[in-house]
Design a protein around this motif. Structure first.
Motif, PDB file in Angstrom:
ATOM      1  N   GLU A  55     -17.557   1.447  -3.291  1.00 53.15           N
ATOM      2  CA  GLU A  55     -17.361   2.688  -4.031  1.00 53.15           C
ATOM      3  C   GLU A  55     -18.447   3.685  -3.698  1.00 53.15           C
ATOM      4  N   ARG A  56     -18.048   4.936  -3.625  1.00 52.44           N
ATOM      5  CA  ARG A  56     -19.038   5.982  -3.371  1.00 52.44           C
ATOM      6  C   ARG A  56     -19.796   6.321  -4.640  1.00 52.44           C
TER       7      ARG A  56
ATOM      8  N   ASP B 288      -8.870  -0.873   0.729  1.00 52.54           N
ATOM      9  CA  ASP B 288      -9.272  -1.208   2.105  1.00 52.54           C
ATOM     10  C   ASP B 288     -10.592  -1.970   2.145  1.00 52.54           C
TER      11      ASP B 288
ATOM     12  N   ARG C 236      -7.956   9.015  -2.788  1.00 57.25           N
ATOM     13  CA  ARG C 236      -8.694   8.496  -1.621  1.00 57.25           C
ATOM     14  C   ARG C 236      -9.622   7.356  -2.062  1.00 57.25           C
ATOM     15  N   ARG C 237     -10.251   7.555  -3.184  1.00 51.01           N
ATOM     16  CA  ARG C 237     -11.176   6.530  -3.706  1.00 51.01           C
ATOM     17  C   ARG C 237     -10.431   5.213  -3.969  1.00 51.01           C
TER      18      ARG C 237
ATOM     19  N   GLU D  93      -9.495   3.569  -0.689  1.00 48.27           N
ATOM     20  CA  GLU D  93     -10.684   2.979  -0.057  1.00 48.27           C
ATOM     21  C   GLU D  93     -11.037   1.644  -0.686  1.00 48.27           C
ATOM     22  N   ARG D  94     -10.860   1.556  -1.999  1.00 39.41           N
ATOM     23  CA  ARG D  94     -11.116   0.263  -2.667  1.00 39.41           C
ATOM     24  C   ARG D  94     -10.161  -0.806  -2.141  1.00 39.41           C
TER      25      ARG D  94
ATOM     26  N   LYS E  13     -13.582  -0.894   1.077  1.00 40.12           N
ATOM     27  CA  LYS E  13     -14.798  -0.095   1.237  1.00 40.12           C
ATOM     28  C   LYS E  13     -15.522  -0.024  -0.106  1.00 40.12           C
TER      29      LYS E  13
ATOM     30  N   GLN F  53      -8.363   4.339 -11.535  1.00 44.74           N
ATOM     31  CA  GLN F  53      -8.593   3.504 -10.348  1.00 44.74           C
ATOM     32  C   GLN F  53      -8.242   2.050 -10.641  1.00 44.74           C
TER      33      GLN F  53
ATOM     34  N   LYS G 138       0.830  -1.204   0.000  1.00 49.78           N
ATOM     35  CA  LYS G 138       0.000   0.000   0.000  1.00 49.78           C
ATOM     36  C   LYS G 138       0.869   1.261   0.000  1.00 49.78           C
TER      37      LYS G 138
END
Lengths: 184, 391
Positions: free
Chosen positions: B40-41, B36, B29-30, B33-34, B38, A53, A20
């Protein structure tokens, strides 16, 4: 912007134990490059976000598989391109971006497209973003990412001769577009 | 194009394309979060998260084999139209056209066909016809054979041009481009005069027509009385030009369209004679002897030449397809039985009954051109007028 200098950087980070943290470093170093390339292929901001992403999620999962003799930037841009192609092929993409199909052929431009490109920071960026994708990609890898011919050929999956040909036609088209603007 | 332009490009494009957003803290941040776990927003592209396993696999392949194995390379592959498609992976997928068209947009497909009717006293004798497959009315998925007209009609600029066969009394054939629509249009029967054909020319036939270029194979009588076979690419403006020397035939060298094409030739010679011909799924540059040149033809010469469906999809829709062409919602295939079949396809599935264009023995495709609204009706009207039909 010499991409070869990036090799040492990844050699260093892959030896650490925290993927990470490595990812965070990579996002800091290459996040903009990945996003800009994704945008240059798709010309959609939301799509560029999603592709970026996915690229970094892939990198996170496979970061220790990176070939240490390769350029990090070339590696990331290749993954970006492959991911963008996957998005384009997916049924989901087709359902949500029907109008792009037309726009790519230069025969119609979406309202969103027009609005987005008004934000482009310079005249040349604006013109480059109007090129057909194969010429657009070539010129952006050359002038923005400043890859060598060999690296561009690797990312695009074509020969260096084809890269040169695409650059030639891209320059010609840009030059004509500039002339048209210059002459009103 | 010079170094100064490259410098300007690098100076201006080295900056980011937009003054704001792009890769920013929000996106970083997105992504974290993925990782981790979490959810998706953003809900807009949830499809992408469902596709993660496929991406992970493709990324694994990329990582495993390095970056040189990307198959989307646009390299021309060998083979002929007669050979059944054996290697689906070799057919290039469209770079930008994987998505189907808007459901309301209508498309039309114009196909030029050449039939060599045998060898006359002066060599091969060719006949042409042009067929138009277009929507019937306003429904883009209800196709019909809108026109089937003798002669080769090629869209160029805002008009149609007839690539007419100028024939002498002794059966020799030369090609001539005649504007068939627009203010400067003329009738072929008044424009053609066999007298303008040079004595050495025995016949000319079209191998490819598209945009402003034609590939033409010709037979000429050489100085020793023998027959030489030539293959040229010509600008439409060069067709029918006055000529009296077979060595000075007006043409477009390959390097004028593909500047680096000579790199692979150790002799450094330009490809003065070359042609564009059909191989499964695309047009390809070839030598007069029929070898593929392996160069990428620019869009100036060949447009809309990338399949938007995979060969697997095409073979599933039309088993036994030998060749295929796609644009918008339309798929045309050349089959080994029954000729050309054209249908509309959405999301990889057929949504219309196919229109069949039977092919005569030896009849081959020499032109594939596409129109979309608002030009579809104009094409229907023009093609029907060439055939003497009411628009």
């Amino acid at each position: 912007m010499n991409s070869e200098t990036n090799v040492e950087y990844l050699k260093y980070i892959v030896e650490t134990d925290d993927p990470k943290a490595l990812l965070d470093e990579l996002m800091t170093a290459y996040g903009k490059e990945v996003w800009n390339y994704a945008y240059s292929i798709t010309r959609k901001w939301d799509m560029a976000d999603d592709i970026t992403q996915e690229v970094f999620l892939k990198v996170y999962r496979h970061i220790h598989s990176f070939r240490r003799d390769a350029s990090v930037k070339t590696w990331l841009l290749t993954i970006t391109r492959n991911t963008a192609i996957d998005f384009r092929r997916s049924a989901f993409f087709r359902k949500v971006t029907l109008s792009d199909w037309m726009e790519e052929r230069g025969e119609a431009r979406s309202v969103e497209q027009e609005a987005m490109e008004k934000w482009a920071v310079g005249d040349l960026w604006d013109l480059v973003l109007k090129l057909p994708v194969k010429y657009r990609e070539a010129i952006i890898l050359f002038a923005h990412h400043q890859l060598s011919m060999k690296e561009m050929a690797e990312v695009l999956g074509v020969t260096e001769g084809t890269v040169k040909s695409r650059l030639f036609h891209a320059r010609q088209k840009l030059s004509k577009m500039k002339e048209q603007i210059d002459h009103g | 194009m010079d170094d100064a332009f490259d410098k300007e490009l690098k100076d201006q494009l080295s900056r980011d394309p937009f003054p704001r957003r792009g890769f920013d803290a929000r996106l970083r941040r997105r992504i974290l979060e993925r990782i981790d776990g979490k959810p998706e927003r953003s809900g807009r592209f949830r499809g992408s998260s469902r596709m993660v396993p496929a991406y992970a696999l493709s990324a694994f392949v990329v990582l495993l084999f390095g970056m040189g194995l990307w198959v989307w390379n646009g390299q021309h592959q060998g083979g002929t139209q007669e050979a059944k498609i054996q290697a689906p992976a070799s057919a290039p997928l469209a770079e930008t056209t994987a998505a189907p068209a808007l459901p309301t947009t209508r498309y039309a497909l114009l196909i030029g066909l050449r039939e060599d009717t045998g060898s006359g006293a002066t060599g091969t004798v060719s006949r042409y016809r042009t067929v138009l497959i277009a929507p019937q009315g306003s429904d883009p998925d209800r196709l019909e054979l809108a026109a089937d007209v003798a002669g080769l009609y090629m869209p160029y600029g805002q008009n149609f041009w007839e690539i007419a066969v100028n024939e002498t009394a002794d059966g020799r054939q030369a090609l001539q481009a005649i504007q068939a629509t627009g203010r400067k249009s003329v009738r072929a029967d008044t424009a053609l005069t066999g007298a303008s054909i040079p004595d050495y020319l025995l016949n000319e036939r079209v191998v490819y027509a598209g945009n402003r270029y034609l590939s033409i194979r010709s037979e000429v009588r050489d100085a020793r009385g023998g027959i030489a076979d030539n293959l040229w690419v010509k600008d439409i403006a060069q067709l029918g030009a006055a000529r009296n020397d077979p060595a000075a035939e007006p043409h477009v060298a390959l390097e004028e369209l593909v500047p680096n094409a000579g790199n692979a030739d150790p002799s450094g010679k330009r490809h003065e004679q070359w042609g564009i011909s059909r191989i499964p799924g695309q047009w390809a540059a070839q030598t007069p002897g029929g070898d593929l040149l392996g160069v990428e033809l620019p869009t100036e010469a060949v447009q809309h030449d990338q399949l938007t469906l995979s060969w697997e999809q095409i073979q599933r829709l039309e088993p036994g397809s030998l060749d295929a062409f796609t644009y918008g919602n339309m798929l045309g295939v050349v089959t080994n039985v029954g000729g050309i079949r054209v249908r509309t396809v959405r999301d990889g599935e057929s949504v219309s009954d196919p229109v069949t264009v039977p092919l005569a023995k030896g009849e081959t495709v020499v032109m594939i051109q596409w129109a979309q609204d608002p030009y579809v009706d104009r094409w229907i009207e023009a093609m029907r007028s060439f055939g003497g039909q009411q628009p």
